[in-house]
Design an enzyme around this catalytic site. Sequence first.
Site, PDB file in Angstrom:
ATOM      1  N   ASP A  49       0.909  -0.805   0.351  1.00  0.00           N
ATOM      2  CA  ASP A  49       0.252   0.170  -0.203  1.00  0.00           C
ATOM      3  C   ASP A  49       0.827   0.890  -0.173  1.00  0.00           C
ATOM      4  OD1 ASP A  49      -2.072   2.291   0.643  1.00  0.00           O
ATOM      5  OD2 ASP A  49      -2.437   1.465   2.217  1.00  0.00           O
ATOM      6  N   TYR A 134      -9.141  14.498  -7.061  1.00  0.00           N
ATOM      7  CA  TYR A 134      -8.372  14.017  -8.102  1.00  0.00           C
ATOM      8  C   TYR A 134      -7.542  14.556  -8.886  1.00  0.00           C
ATOM      9  CZ  TYR A 134      -6.712  11.536 -11.816  1.00  0.00           C
ATOM     10  OH  TYR A 134      -5.553  10.537 -12.933  1.00  0.00           O
TER      11      TYR A 134
HETATM   12  P1  NAI Z   1      -5.051   2.177 -13.559  1.00  0.00           P
HETATM   13  O1  NAI Z   1      -6.330   2.628 -12.128  1.00  0.00           O
HETATM   14  O2  NAI Z   1      -5.139   1.467 -13.827  1.00  0.00           O
HETATM   15  O3  NAI Z   1      -4.291   1.727 -12.335  1.00  0.00           O
HETATM   16  C1  NAI Z   1      -3.971   2.786 -11.006  1.00  0.00           C
HETATM   17  C2  NAI Z   1      -3.600   1.394 -10.332  1.00  0.00           C
HETATM   18  O4  NAI Z   1      -3.169   1.786  -8.704  1.00  0.00           O
HETATM   19  C3  NAI Z   1      -4.444   0.127 -10.249  1.00  0.00           C
HETATM   20  O5  NAI Z   1      -3.778  -0.954 -10.050  1.00  0.00           O
HETATM   21  C4  NAI Z   1      -3.931   0.040  -8.186  1.00  0.00           C
HETATM   22  O6  NAI Z   1      -4.213  -1.053  -7.934  1.00  0.00           O
HETATM   23  C5  NAI Z   1      -2.660   1.453  -7.406  1.00  0.00           C
HETATM   24  N1  NAI Z   1      -3.303   1.478  -6.421  1.00  0.00           N
HETATM   25  C6  NAI Z   1      -4.114   2.219  -6.370  1.00  0.00           C
HETATM   26  N2  NAI Z   1      -3.625   2.788  -4.380  1.00  0.00           N
HETATM   27  C7  NAI Z   1      -3.290   1.973  -4.287  1.00  0.00           C
HETATM   28  C8  NAI Z   1      -2.221   2.259  -3.412  1.00  0.00           C
HETATM   29  N3  NAI Z   1      -3.213   3.022  -2.273  1.00  0.00           N
HETATM   30  N4  NAI Z   1      -1.313   1.697  -3.005  1.00  0.00           N
HETATM   31  C9  NAI Z   1      -0.586   0.783  -3.977  1.00  0.00           C
HETATM   32  N5  NAI Z   1      -1.303   0.847  -5.431  1.00  0.00           N
HETATM   33  C10 NAI Z   1      -2.220   1.435  -5.253  1.00  0.00           C
HETATM   34  O7  NAI Z   1      -4.685   3.970 -13.581  1.00  0.00           O
HETATM   35  P2  NAI Z   1      -4.326   3.926 -15.548  1.00  0.00           P
HETATM   36  O8  NAI Z   1      -4.869   4.472 -16.115  1.00  0.00           O
HETATM   37  O9  NAI Z   1      -2.451   3.166 -15.414  1.00  0.00           O
HETATM   38  O10 NAI Z   1      -3.439   5.471 -14.719  1.00  0.00           O
HETATM   39  C11 NAI Z   1      -1.150   5.145 -14.009  1.00  0.00           C
HETATM   40  C12 NAI Z   1      -1.386   6.526 -13.723  1.00  0.00           C
HETATM   41  O11 NAI Z   1      -1.800   8.006 -14.643  1.00  0.00           O
HETATM   42  C13 NAI Z   1      -2.174   6.961 -12.539  1.00  0.00           C
HETATM   43  O12 NAI Z   1      -1.362   7.513 -11.468  1.00  0.00           O
HETATM   44  C14 NAI Z   1      -3.268   7.929 -12.945  1.00  0.00           C
HETATM   45  O13 NAI Z   1      -3.801   8.926 -11.617  1.00  0.00           O
HETATM   46  C15 NAI Z   1      -2.614   8.589 -14.369  1.00  0.00           C
HETATM   47  N6  NAI Z   1      -3.225   9.467 -15.629  1.00  0.00           N
HETATM   48  C16 NAI Z   1      -3.642   7.716 -16.548  1.00  0.00           C
HETATM   49  C17 NAI Z   1      -4.624   8.570 -17.504  1.00  0.00           C
HETATM   50  C18 NAI Z   1      -5.162   7.718 -18.713  1.00  0.00           C
HETATM   51  O14 NAI Z   1      -5.572   7.896 -19.208  1.00  0.00           O
HETATM   52  N7  NAI Z   1      -5.115   6.079 -18.026  1.00  0.00           N
HETATM   53  C19 NAI Z   1      -4.575  10.071 -17.894  1.00  0.00           C
HETATM   54  C20 NAI Z   1      -3.904  11.074 -17.076  1.00  0.00           C
HETATM   55  C21 NAI Z   1      -3.231  10.401 -15.229  1.00  0.00           C
HETATM   56  C1  15L Z   2      -6.874  10.682 -16.099  1.00  0.00           C
HETATM   57  O1  15L Z   2      -6.430  11.201 -15.058  1.00  0.00           O
HETATM   58  C2  15L Z   2      -8.064   9.679 -15.937  1.00  0.00           C
HETATM   59  O2  15L Z   2      -7.038   8.493 -15.259  1.00  0.00           O
HETATM   60  C3  15L Z   2      -8.072   8.174 -17.116  1.00  0.00           C
HETATM   61  O3  15L Z   2      -8.894   7.065 -16.572  1.00  0.00           O
HETATM   62  C4  15L Z   2      -9.046   9.534 -18.211  1.00  0.00           C
HETATM   63  O4  15L Z   2     -10.073  10.042 -17.607  1.00  0.00           O
HETATM   64  C5  15L Z   2      -7.823  10.747 -18.308  1.00  0.00           C
HETATM   65  O5  15L Z   2      -8.134  10.739 -17.127  1.00  0.00           O
HETATM   66  C6  15L Z   2      -9.063  11.352 -19.198  1.00  0.00           C
HETATM   67  O6  15L Z   2      -9.020  12.617 -18.761  1.00  0.00           O
HETATM   68  O7  15L Z   2      -8.896  11.301 -20.732  1.00  0.00           O
END
Ligand code: NAI
Ligand code: 15L
Length: 265
Positions: A49, A134
């Site tokens: 965590d 967020y």
């Molecule tokens: P995701 O939600 O698929 O992955 C985030 C991971 O963080 C999850 O596997 C979750 O289990 C883990 N997590 C959550 N709370 C936790 C904790 N307390 N301790 C340890 N692990 C924890 O999100 P995704 O899409 O892979 O995004 C990755 C990062 O990029 C995030 O920080 C997100 O905010 C950021 N991001 C993603 C975007 C996108 O388009 N996918 C856009 C903008 C930002």
């Molecule tokens: C984010 O920050 C989120 O993690 C992702 O799931 C999308 O919502 C993305 O922004 C977006 O703005 O499309």
Amino acid sequence: MRRLLITGAAGALGSVLRESLKGYADVLRLSDIADMGAAREGEEVVQCDLGDFDAVRGLVDGTDGIVHLGGVSREGAFEAILNANFRGTYHIFEAARQTGKQRVLFASSNHAIGFHEREDRLGKDAPYRADSIYGVSKCYGEIMARYYFDKFGIESVSVRIGSCFPEPRDRRMLATWLSYADFTSLVKAMFDAARTGAAMVYGASDNKEQWWDNGHAAFLGWHPQDSAEGFRAKVEAATPEPDWQDPAVRYHGGSFAAAGHFEDD
Ligand code: NAI
Ligand code: 15L
């Protein structure tokens, strides 16, 4: 690069980098609170965590670089964001300070500037205008990155990721889309760079519609190769004409800007 830590490794982008960064470092140390399956060749798997400092200190120890993706990735309950994003991001930077001088990629988000209007092209000095709690947590993470560089010399790149998915899903993503390949090349560019300071980069592909200007980050030598334009016809056929008064259309943050407070009934 000997050992590269990826937090959030069970998530969408963590799973992408687990494949695309194979061989980039001798060892990928993968971490998440969720199950990541067994370690494969060239991997270490550590489930913990981010809200637990002792666990994060151990996680960071012995690594040469950190890709910090872990946390709540959309609007949610304050307590969850507090633990994973606020506490967790502090823990990552503080553990980096205590254990050495690792460079950190902080996965920030366009939601840190989501209340700017889409006609405004933003550069590095655009004021924060978070569109959600967020988004506020991402502003905080960027400020934390800057503080840890200014005071302790911990280098970082905060990537304001747009929409990183296999392909753009709606009209907004024709401007905000970041392909997986371009995200991977950005990660490599920031770790390959001689020096980053505490840089901020917008994470978008070479889309025709440009809301963000990365001129200030040219020193990274990152040149995105993909474009959302090839998906335009498909996206436009599948989605309604935009209503320009709709906050989900007017603002960079899209539906995040249009939504009410998450914890209201
Ligand atoms: P995701 O939600 O698929 O992955 C985030 C991971 O963080 C999850 O596997 C979750 O289990 C883990 N997590 C959550 N709370 C936790 C904790 N307390 N301790 C340890 N692990 C924890 O999100 P995704 O899409 O892979 O995004 C990755 C990062 O990029 C995030 O920080 C997100 O905010 C950021 N991001 C993603 C975007 C996108 O388009 N996918 C856009 C903008 C930002
Ligand atoms: C984010 O920050 C989120 O993690 C992702 O799931 C999308 O919502 C993305 O922004 C977006 O703005 O499309």
